[in-house]
Design a protein around this motif. Structure first.
Motif, PDB file in Angstrom:
ATOM      1  N   ARG A  22      11.232   1.201  -8.867  1.00 23.20           N
ATOM      2  CA  ARG A  22      12.054   0.561  -7.556  1.00 23.20           C
ATOM      3  C   ARG A  22      10.685  -0.097  -6.923  1.00 23.20           C
ATOM      4  O   ARG A  22      11.115  -0.602  -6.102  1.00 23.20           O
ATOM      5  N   ALA A  23      10.097   0.831  -6.467  1.00 23.39           N
ATOM      6  CA  ALA A  23       9.081   0.882  -5.134  1.00 23.39           C
ATOM      7  C   ALA A  23       7.993   0.129  -5.631  1.00 23.39           C
ATOM      8  O   ALA A  23       7.494  -1.190  -5.205  1.00 23.39           O
ATOM      9  N   GLN A  24       7.466  -0.127  -6.908  1.00 22.08           N
ATOM     10  CA  GLN A  24       6.593  -0.695  -7.258  1.00 22.08           C
ATOM     11  C   GLN A  24       7.144  -2.314  -7.671  1.00 22.08           C
ATOM     12  O   GLN A  24       6.022  -3.421  -7.312  1.00 22.08           O
ATOM     13  N   PRO A  30       9.451  -3.960   5.205  1.00 26.12           N
ATOM     14  CA  PRO A  30      10.840  -4.702   6.194  1.00 26.12           C
ATOM     15  C   PRO A  30      10.164  -5.988   6.740  1.00 26.12           C
ATOM     16  O   PRO A  30      10.192  -6.621   7.157  1.00 26.12           O
ATOM     17  N   GLU A  31       8.364  -5.560   7.882  1.00 25.03           N
ATOM     18  CA  GLU A  31       7.873  -6.289   8.488  1.00 25.03           C
ATOM     19  C   GLU A  31       8.009  -7.952   7.331  1.00 25.03           C
ATOM     20  O   GLU A  31       7.948  -8.840   7.516  1.00 25.03           O
ATOM     21  N   GLN A  32       6.980  -7.401   5.817  1.00 27.15           N
ATOM     22  CA  GLN A  32       6.996  -8.873   5.106  1.00 27.15           C
ATOM     23  C   GLN A  32       7.927  -9.680   4.582  1.00 27.15           C
ATOM     24  O   GLN A  32       7.600 -10.722   5.156  1.00 27.15           O
ATOM     25  N   GLU A  33       8.662  -8.707   4.446  1.00 22.12           N
ATOM     26  CA  GLU A  33      10.409 -10.001   4.266  1.00 22.12           C
ATOM     27  C   GLU A  33      10.563  -9.852   5.489  1.00 22.12           C
ATOM     28  O   GLU A  33      11.173 -11.057   5.021  1.00 22.12           O
ATOM     29  N   GLY A  34      11.028 -10.025   6.597  1.00 24.95           N
ATOM     30  CA  GLY A  34      11.032 -10.765   7.750  1.00 24.95           C
ATOM     31  C   GLY A  34      10.517 -11.469   7.850  1.00 24.95           C
ATOM     32  O   GLY A  34      10.622 -12.873   8.318  1.00 24.95           O
ATOM     33  N   SER A 161      14.630 -11.246  -3.492  1.00 21.61           N
ATOM     34  CA  SER A 161      15.182 -11.224  -4.955  1.00 21.61           C
ATOM     35  C   SER A 161      14.692 -10.001  -5.686  1.00 21.61           C
ATOM     36  O   SER A 161      15.525  -9.110  -6.067  1.00 21.61           O
ATOM     37  N   LYS A 162      13.726  -9.835  -6.910  1.00 19.76           N
ATOM     38  CA  LYS A 162      12.740  -8.925  -7.666  1.00 19.76           C
ATOM     39  C   LYS A 162      11.680  -8.762  -7.188  1.00 19.76           C
ATOM     40  O   LYS A 162      11.441  -7.507  -7.600  1.00 19.76           O
ATOM     41  N   GLY A 163      11.258  -9.029  -5.949  1.00 22.21           N
ATOM     42  CA  GLY A 163       9.819  -8.406  -5.347  1.00 22.21           C
ATOM     43  C   GLY A 163       8.548  -9.132  -6.014  1.00 22.21           C
ATOM     44  O   GLY A 163       7.407  -8.392  -5.954  1.00 22.21           O
ATOM     45  N   PHE A 166       3.233 -11.597  -6.381  1.00 16.95           N
ATOM     46  CA  PHE A 166       2.539 -12.144  -6.804  1.00 16.95           C
ATOM     47  C   PHE A 166       3.346 -13.335  -7.031  1.00 16.95           C
ATOM     48  O   PHE A 166       2.456 -14.823  -7.201  1.00 16.95           O
ATOM     49  N   LEU A 167       4.085 -14.461  -7.598  1.00 17.34           N
ATOM     50  CA  LEU A 167       4.510 -15.905  -6.790  1.00 17.34           C
ATOM     51  C   LEU A 167       4.846 -16.015  -5.833  1.00 17.34           C
ATOM     52  O   LEU A 167       4.998 -17.553  -5.848  1.00 17.34           O
ATOM     53  N   LEU A 168       4.472 -15.521  -4.418  1.00 18.84           N
ATOM     54  CA  LEU A 168       4.195 -16.387  -3.204  1.00 18.84           C
ATOM     55  C   LEU A 168       3.764 -17.142  -3.044  1.00 18.84           C
ATOM     56  O   LEU A 168       3.783 -17.932  -2.972  1.00 18.84           O
TER      57      LEU A 168
END
Length: 255
Positions: A22-24, A30-34, A161-163, A166-168
């Protein structure tokens, strides 16, 4: 007792392995997600403006000049898909205007979709003929911009949603490309308006004035916002070490 300890150790190892997986997968802090959610909110505003601009027909207004002794005057507004001609009462037109309009005034309206999307025929607006190739090109480019924009939104949703980090960068490129396509569509539409008013042959219809309306401004704003959002996503997709070396944190400063 020995078997119970063995099973407990196996269960702990499975949980630890699942936590590492899950971590991978969810590698966003949280900062990046925000930050991503904040830029996504900005992009959502641009996407809403883009859909509104492409779907409405207030890109340009065509206004006939006032005629002496007449109680009515003609105006029209058109977009990528549809044209609306209106007959307005001169009593409703502001006294300071030399031309008819604005087209938002109440009057007898007749709205039709352009036939060159179905039968391939040119449209006639105030006895002037449209240049269908340019109009179709503007519409196709705008639709491509919306399609690429939708793909970019899907990529960012997958990142959150999936982390899938690379799609960013893929989403960033999609938003930049969609903004460019919308701006190109606006420029092609401007050429279509000029071709309509300044044809090769003398125009037999009434003398016209034109002014660009709120839909075109909405499309221009959407293109700029999408470019800005794509640039922000691109910066967020870059590795953090160059920025850390340029702007070191206080806790890492040398004594």
């Amino acid at each position: 007792m020995m078997w119970s300890n063995f099973f407990m150790q196996e269960e702990d190892r499975r949980r630890a392995a699942a936590g590492r997986r899950r971590a991978q997968v969810q590698g966003l802090t949280p900062e990046q997600e925000g930050k991503i959610k904040l830029v996504l909110l900005l992009v959502t505003v641009g996407a809403t403006m883009a859909v509104l601009a492409v779907g409405t027909e207030f890109w340009v207004e065509l206004n006939a000049y006032k005629a002496n002794g007449s109680a009515v005057c003609d105006a029209a507004h058109l977009g990528l898909w549809k044209v609306c001609t209106k007959r307005l009462w001169l009593a409703d037109v502001p006294a300071g205007r030399e031309t008819c309009g604005p087209a938002e005034l109440p009057g007898e309206a007749n709205c039709t979709y352009f036939k060159f999307f179905t039968t391939g025929e040119n449209a006639r607006i105030f006895q002037r003929t449209t240049k269908k190739e340019v109009n179709i090109a503007a519409a196709v480019i705008a639709v491509l911009g919306l399609a690429v924009m939708a793909l970019g939104c899907l990529c960012i949703i997958m990142v959150l949603s999936k982390g899938a980090e690379f799609l960013l960068r893929v989403g960033a490129v999609c938003f930049v490309l969609s903004g460019l396509l919308l701006l190109v569509s606006l420029e092609v539409f401007r050429h279509a308006v000029r071709a309509l008013l300044q044809g090769p042959e003398p125009a037999p219809g009434p003398r016209l004035a034109y002014e660009y309306s709120w839909s075109l401004g909405c499309g221009a704003g959407a293109g700029l916002i999408l470019l800005l959002g794509g640039g922000c996503f691109l910066l967020l997709s870059l590795p953090s070490w160059p920025w850390e070396s340029l702007c070191p944190k206080r806790g890492h400063r040398a004594a």
